[in-house]
Write an enzyme that holds these catalytic residues in place. Structure first.
Site, PDB file in Angstrom:
ATOM      1  N   GLN A   1       0.840  -1.204   0.000  1.00 37.03           N
ATOM      2  CA  GLN A   1       0.000   0.000   0.000  1.00 37.03           C
ATOM      3  C   GLN A   1       0.875   1.255   0.000  1.00 37.03           C
ATOM      4  OE1 GLN A   1      -3.141  -0.571  -0.295  1.00 37.03           O
ATOM      5  NE2 GLN A   1      -3.964   1.495  -0.163  1.00 37.03           N
TER       6      GLN A   1
ATOM      7  N   GLY B   1       2.202   1.993  -3.392  1.00 41.94           N
ATOM      8  CA  GLY B   1       1.233   2.327  -4.436  1.00 41.94           C
ATOM      9  C   GLY B   1       1.352   1.369  -5.618  1.00 41.94           C
ATOM     10  N   GLY B   2       1.248   1.899  -6.836  1.00 42.61           N
ATOM     11  CA  GLY B   2       1.278   1.057  -8.038  1.00 42.61           C
ATOM     12  C   GLY B   2       2.516   0.199  -8.124  1.00 42.61           C
TER      13      GLY B   2
ATOM     14  N   GLU C   1       1.265 -26.243   6.630  1.00 42.46           N
ATOM     15  CA  GLU C   1       1.750 -26.678   7.960  1.00 42.46           C
ATOM     16  C   GLU C   1       0.691 -26.480   9.036  1.00 42.46           C
ATOM     17  OE1 GLU C   1       4.980 -27.932   8.907  1.00 42.46           O
ATOM     18  OE2 GLU C   1       5.397 -28.133   6.782  1.00 42.46           O
TER      19      GLU C   1
ATOM     20  N   GLU D   1      -6.656 -21.802  11.811  1.00 36.94           N
ATOM     21  CA  GLU D   1      -7.755 -22.335  12.638  1.00 36.94           C
ATOM     22  C   GLU D   1      -7.312 -23.593  13.389  1.00 36.94           C
ATOM     23  OE1 GLU D   1      -8.021 -21.382   9.363  1.00 36.94           O
ATOM     24  OE2 GLU D   1      -8.869 -19.458  10.006  1.00 36.94           O
TER      25      GLU D   1
END
Lengths: 388, 138
Positions: free
Chosen positions: A340, A343-344, A367, A371
């Site tokens: 972020q 940017g591009g 691995e 959860e």
């Protein structure tokens, strides 16, 4: 826990860091963006250099001719070795060598001669065959590959999925249900040569990253009884023990790419000017960088704590699951923020972020999913166990 | 950009393990090292670049003992198999966009597609733009 590195640890870390920055990163400029191997001449040169430095196969125990570097140091090194574009899945492109699957240390003398020592010498490669199309998170119930005793052999039918490296391996450690009445005590680990009649690489399964896994099928594959690794019915315990150990460096490697991403993001934030000011002056960017640092430092602490417990011979299953969960998820957030900030450019193949973004996503599943790690921790907290 | 690698000649004696099973793009050249075909090993390719290249150059003697084989070698146009002498490849997850890019670059350089990409039996080339990318030192 004492977080201070020993003098020896610092020396090894500095050496590896220098190696990654001066030897590995420059080579990546000429490699395919998704490459996971060096050119053969570079590979040979770097391995020779590492051997000369006495740092080849650092995890190999002293009794097998290795330097026997302890798990805490190896956890620290996993973070260092992954600090380059291909680092998450191909740390230093294998220049430091890999240690054999820990299961092999538990083999018989004959098995060690046939498999362990050739792996140590780099003459043979292994794969790990646990998951099946029916599932991987709950191997005690989902293993349907069946072995039936026939004299001195076992006849194995079934198949495996998500086996990285099985297409180029010489043998695998394959988990088979040998007694359907005994639940997890009915699972046995076999050493299976990949040229055994009936063993077939059904297909290569392409995934998010450029490397792939495999789908295997076994049809009337006859394996001698002497190829059982450990005890008949002892496969599940063998797998569980190794998986818990592997989770710690697996977790720590995720931090390496996060560290490198953060370095690049800080450098970029200082030089990129928008609306007349460097990005680094913007609070939105500062907060992202700080959040990255918090994610990395807390995860590192947990990974090292798990490693220290393992080293002291204490129970570490809870901590290794926590490390795996935290490091993989934290690294994902760090990479995402760094993309972020760029940017591009963050999405372009010119930079390593898009590769890391894809690869680190896999780490939340490989691995043991996030959860499953929570399930493991909850069982310990509640002192309950499910399954037979 | 075109694939930035030297051409490799096919060695039937090499281990198949030296070729990646990964996704990626590849170029095939004839005896004079003219690029005659550009294609890719995509997400549905059963054995990645390795499988595609073996399907083109053919399985060597003894391959019937290997634990894998390409299920659809006939998917490669026969003309490609007959004229293929050299290959080069690039491992990339973006095989489709890189395929288009490589074809476009070739098309800009030579004002045509590679000869065997124009066959009716070859995978249909997508619509290519014009980017005035002419390569240096082609």
């Amino acid at each position: 826990m004492d977080m201070q590195r020993t003098e020896e640890q610092q020396l090894i870390i500095d050496t590896v860091r220098k190696f990654i920055r001066e030897e590995i990163r420059p080579l990546e400029a000429d490699l395919d963006p998704d490459a996971y191997e060096l050119n053969p001449e570079d590979d040979e040169r770097l391995r020779a250099m590492v051997k000369e430095m006495g740092m080849y196969q650092m995890g190999l125990p002293v009794e097998y001719g290795g330097p026997g570097v302890d798990i805490v140091t190896r956890t620290m090194l996993a973070e260092e070795m992954s600090q380059h574009r291909a680092g998450l899945y191909a740390p230093a492109y294998g220049a430091f060598g890999s240690s054999p699957p820990e299961h092999l240390y538990k083999g018989t003398d004959e098995q060690k001669e046939k498999y362990l020592y050739p792996v140590i010498r780099g003459e043979k490669h292994a794969f790990f065959g646990l998951s099946e199309p029916s599932g991987g998170s709950d191997p005690a119930r989902s293993i349907r590959t069946r072995g039936v005793r026939d004299g001195d052999s076992w006849v194995i039918n079934g198949g495996k999925l998500w086996n990285s490296g099985a297409d180029t391996a010489d043998f695998g450690i394959v988990y088979v249900r040998t007694d359907p009445t005994k639940g997890r005590q009915g699972i046995t680990a076999f050493l299976v040569d990949t040229d055994t009649p009936g063993f077939r690489v059904q297909r290569l399964v392409q995934v998010l990253r450029s490397h792939y896994t495999t789908e295997l099928s076994f049809t009337d594959m006859r394996i001698p009884h002497s190829q059982i690794l450990g005890e008949e019915g002892g496969g599940f315990a063998l797998a569980n023990d190794t998986l818990a150990h592997n989770r710690i460096p697996y977790a720590s490697a995720c931090l390496g790419i996060a560290v490198y991403a953060q370095e690049l993001a800080i450098e970029w934030a200082k030089q990129r000017v928008t609306f007349g000011e460097p990005l680094a002056n913007r609070q939105a960017i500062q907060w992202m960088l700080v959040d990255n640092e918090i994610d990395m430092r807390t995860s590192r602490w947990i990974a090292l704590d798990a490693a220290a417990r393992a080293q002291r011979g204490e129970s570490f299953r809870f901590e290794s699951s926590m490390a795996k969960l935290l490091c993989t998820e934290a690294a994902g957030r760090v990479i995402d923020r760094c993309m972020q900030i760029h940017g591009g450019l963050g999405m372009a193949k010119d930079m390593p972020f898009e590769r890391w973004y894809r690869e680190v996503r896999i780490r939340r599943i490989g691995e043991g999913t996030s959860e499953i790690q929570r399930v493991v921790m909850a069982r310990d907290l509640l002192n309950v166990r499910s399954g037979s | 950009m075109r694939i930035r690698k030297d051409w490799s000649s096919w060695d039937p004696g090499m281990s198949f393990k030296t070729l990646p099973g990964a996704m990626g793009i590849y170029e095939i050249a004839d005896e004079q090292k003219n690029c005659i075909y550009i294609s890719y090993a995509g997400g549905a390719s059963p054995y990645g670049l390795r499988g595609e290249l073996y399907a083109i150059f053919g399985m060597p003697a003894g391959a019937d003992k290997w634990n894998w084989s390409h299920p659809h070698p006939e998917s490669i146009p026969a003309e490609v198999k007959q004229r293929a002498k050299y290959y080069r490849y690039e491992v990339t997850h973006n095989y489709y966009s890189r395929w288009i890019e490589d074809l476009t670059r070739f098309s800009e350089d030579y004002e045509t597609l590679p000869e065997l990409n124009k066959l009716a039996t070859a995978p249909r080339a997508p619509h290519l733009g014009r980017y005035h990318w002419k390569s240096e030192g082609i």
